[in-house]
Write a protein that holds these residues in place. Structure first.
Motif, PDB file in Angstrom:
ATOM      1  N   GLU A 177     -27.201   1.029 -16.188  1.00 30.29           N
ATOM      2  CA  GLU A 177     -25.779   0.600 -15.842  1.00 30.29           C
ATOM      3  C   GLU A 177     -25.348   1.109 -14.528  1.00 30.29           C
ATOM      4  OE1 GLU A 177     -21.505  -1.299 -16.269  1.00 30.29           O
ATOM      5  OE2 GLU A 177     -22.024  -0.439 -17.553  1.00 30.29           O
ATOM      6  N   ILE A 178     -24.955   2.456 -14.908  1.00 27.96           N
ATOM      7  CA  ILE A 178     -24.862   2.832 -13.819  1.00 27.96           C
ATOM      8  C   ILE A 178     -25.706   2.923 -12.183  1.00 27.96           C
ATOM      9  CG2 ILE A 178     -24.182   5.443 -12.951  1.00 27.96           C
ATOM     10  CD1 ILE A 178     -22.406   5.644 -15.440  1.00 27.96           C
ATOM     11  N   CYS A 179     -27.106   3.149 -13.188  1.00 29.44           N
ATOM     12  CA  CYS A 179     -28.390   3.859 -11.844  1.00 29.44           C
ATOM     13  C   CYS A 179     -28.506   2.265 -11.492  1.00 29.44           C
ATOM     14  CB  CYS A 179     -29.818   3.782 -12.268  1.00 29.44           C
ATOM     15  SG  CYS A 179     -29.449   5.756 -13.374  1.00 29.44           S
ATOM     16  N   LEU A 232     -34.144   3.470  -5.505  1.00 29.87           N
ATOM     17  CA  LEU A 232     -35.283   2.857  -6.454  1.00 29.87           C
ATOM     18  C   LEU A 232     -36.028   4.200  -6.829  1.00 29.87           C
ATOM     19  CD1 LEU A 232     -35.600   0.512  -8.924  1.00 29.87           C
ATOM     20  CD2 LEU A 232     -37.116   0.241  -6.520  1.00 29.87           C
ATOM     21  N   ILE A 233     -36.324   4.642  -6.452  1.00 35.97           N
ATOM     22  CA  ILE A 233     -37.699   5.964  -6.346  1.00 35.97           C
ATOM     23  C   ILE A 233     -36.803   7.047  -6.961  1.00 35.97           C
ATOM     24  CG2 ILE A 233     -38.721   5.480  -4.415  1.00 35.97           C
ATOM     25  CD1 ILE A 233     -37.148   7.690  -2.825  1.00 35.97           C
ATOM     26  N   ASN A 234     -35.137   7.186  -7.017  1.00 43.50           N
ATOM     27  CA  ASN A 234     -34.722   8.151  -8.198  1.00 43.50           C
ATOM     28  C   ASN A 234     -34.497   7.832  -8.936  1.00 43.50           C
ATOM     29  OD1 ASN A 234     -35.427  10.550  -5.995  1.00 43.50           O
ATOM     30  ND2 ASN A 234     -33.317   9.191  -5.042  1.00 43.50           N
ATOM     31  N   PHE A 251     -35.845   2.547 -16.400  1.00 40.09           N
ATOM     32  CA  PHE A 251     -34.687   1.192 -16.431  1.00 40.09           C
ATOM     33  C   PHE A 251     -35.472   0.797 -15.075  1.00 40.09           C
ATOM     34  CE2 PHE A 251     -31.217   4.971 -17.235  1.00 40.09           C
ATOM     35  CZ  PHE A 251     -31.409   4.536 -18.181  1.00 40.09           C
ATOM     36  N   ILE A 252     -36.444   1.219 -15.156  1.00 41.45           N
ATOM     37  CA  ILE A 252     -36.727  -0.573 -14.177  1.00 41.45           C
ATOM     38  C   ILE A 252     -38.192  -1.007 -14.900  1.00 41.45           C
ATOM     39  CG2 ILE A 252     -38.059  -0.132 -11.866  1.00 41.45           C
ATOM     40  CD1 ILE A 252     -37.858   2.243 -10.733  1.00 41.45           C
ATOM     41  N   ASP A 253     -37.636  -2.752 -14.354  1.00 41.72           N
ATOM     42  CA  ASP A 253     -37.974  -3.478 -15.520  1.00 41.72           C
ATOM     43  C   ASP A 253     -38.648  -4.544 -14.320  1.00 41.72           C
ATOM     44  OD1 ASP A 253     -35.700  -4.463 -15.747  1.00 41.72           O
ATOM     45  OD2 ASP A 253     -35.259  -4.194 -17.458  1.00 41.72           O
ATOM     46  N   ASN A 254     -38.976  -5.618 -15.264  1.00 48.15           N
ATOM     47  CA  ASN A 254     -39.000  -6.467 -13.814  1.00 48.15           C
ATOM     48  C   ASN A 254     -37.781  -7.304 -13.695  1.00 48.15           C
ATOM     49  OD1 ASN A 254     -41.303  -8.306 -12.279  1.00 48.15           O
ATOM     50  ND2 ASN A 254     -41.044 -10.317 -13.617  1.00 48.15           N
TER      51      ASN A 254
END
Length: 262
Positions: free
Chosen positions: A44-46, A57-59, A64-67
């Motif tokens: 949530e924070i990111c 986004l690269i960090n 946590f990265i999903d579609n």
């Protein structure tokens, strides 16, 4: 009550004095994930920070990265959003969302041309062709083989008959031309001249008479009512020249009725 935390003061604050609640509040305005202690970098924070600054986004931790996140990013930032997504996450679905977002705001096919070919879908092609039929000529070498079906061609011709000049000639069959004329015989004027033969002209005459039955009925009553062609044109709200065209067709199709009217 809404709380906000000054970004500069938060960045200057040592990590040991930050807690998760403070980090969550700060993430609503922060633009760098690095300002958050690692132990508090929740999804949530990111996500909040990435939506403030998509370059972050690269960090963001990969787990946590999903579609869903990537789709939401493009929904918010449109075609610009996709520029921040690492290549390994790109897909046809993401490009489709970005493409549709662009077309909602400003339909054009220049953005379409910038999309890598491996991410272009048939639906994108169809939208571009409907918006700019000339794309069928300018981008013909890139057209998917099975895109221009009879059904799709009839759909775009019905909306814009002038587009026929851009359709690859090998795709325009006699069956399509006959169906086009059946939709509206006046579309004959939009058919490329090299495709017009006597059979098509005769089909147009028949189609015109079929679609003009009410007007022909009105013409047959002219002599008995003593009405004029001008009054008939006014009644059916069509130009006089169209009634004259119908009369010319009647000369061949029903000479008795034609002579009666004249």
């Amino acid at each position: 009550m809404k709380y906000e935390i000054d970004e500069y003061k938060f960045n200057m604050l040592k990590d040991e004095f930050k807690d998760e609640e403070m980090c969550l509040i700060a993430s609503k305005t922060l633009i760098h994930i690095s300002a958050i202690p690692k132990k508090y970098r929740t999804k949530e924070i990111c996500t909040n920070i990435v939506f403030n600054n998509p370059k972050e986004l690269i960090n963001m931790p990969e787990e946590f990265i999903d579609n869903e996140l990537l789709c939401s990013l493009i929904e918010k930032f449109g075609s610009k959003g996709i520029d921040y997504i690492p290549t390994k996450y790109l897909s046809k679905e993401l490009y489709s969302i970005a493409f549709n977002k662009v077309f909602e705001i400003n339909p054009n096919y220049y953005y379409f041309k910038s999309i890598p070919k491996e991410y272009v879908t048939d639906e994108m092609w169809k939208k571009v062709i409907k918006f700019k039929p000339a794309a069928m000529r300018y981008l013909e070498k890139d057209l998917p083989v099975d895109l221009l079906t009879d059904e799709f061609l009839l759909e775009i011709i019905k909306d814009n008959p002038t587009c026929m000049k851009y359709i690859p000639s090998k795709k325009i069959t006699k069956e399509i031309l006959y169906k086009v004329i059946d939709i509206d015989p006046t579309y004959l004027k939009c058919v490329p001249k090299n495709l017009i033969d006597e059979d098509l002209k005769n089909h147009t005459k028949i189609a015109t008479l079929k679609t003009s039955s009410e007007i022909i009925k009105g013409l047959s009553e002219l002599s008995t009512k003593g009405s004029s062609i001008e009054s008939l044109a006014k009644e059916y709200k069509i130009p006089i020249y169209k009634i004259n065209n119908i009369l010319e067709l009647l000369k061949d199709a029903d000479s008795n009725l034609y002579n009666q009217i004249k």
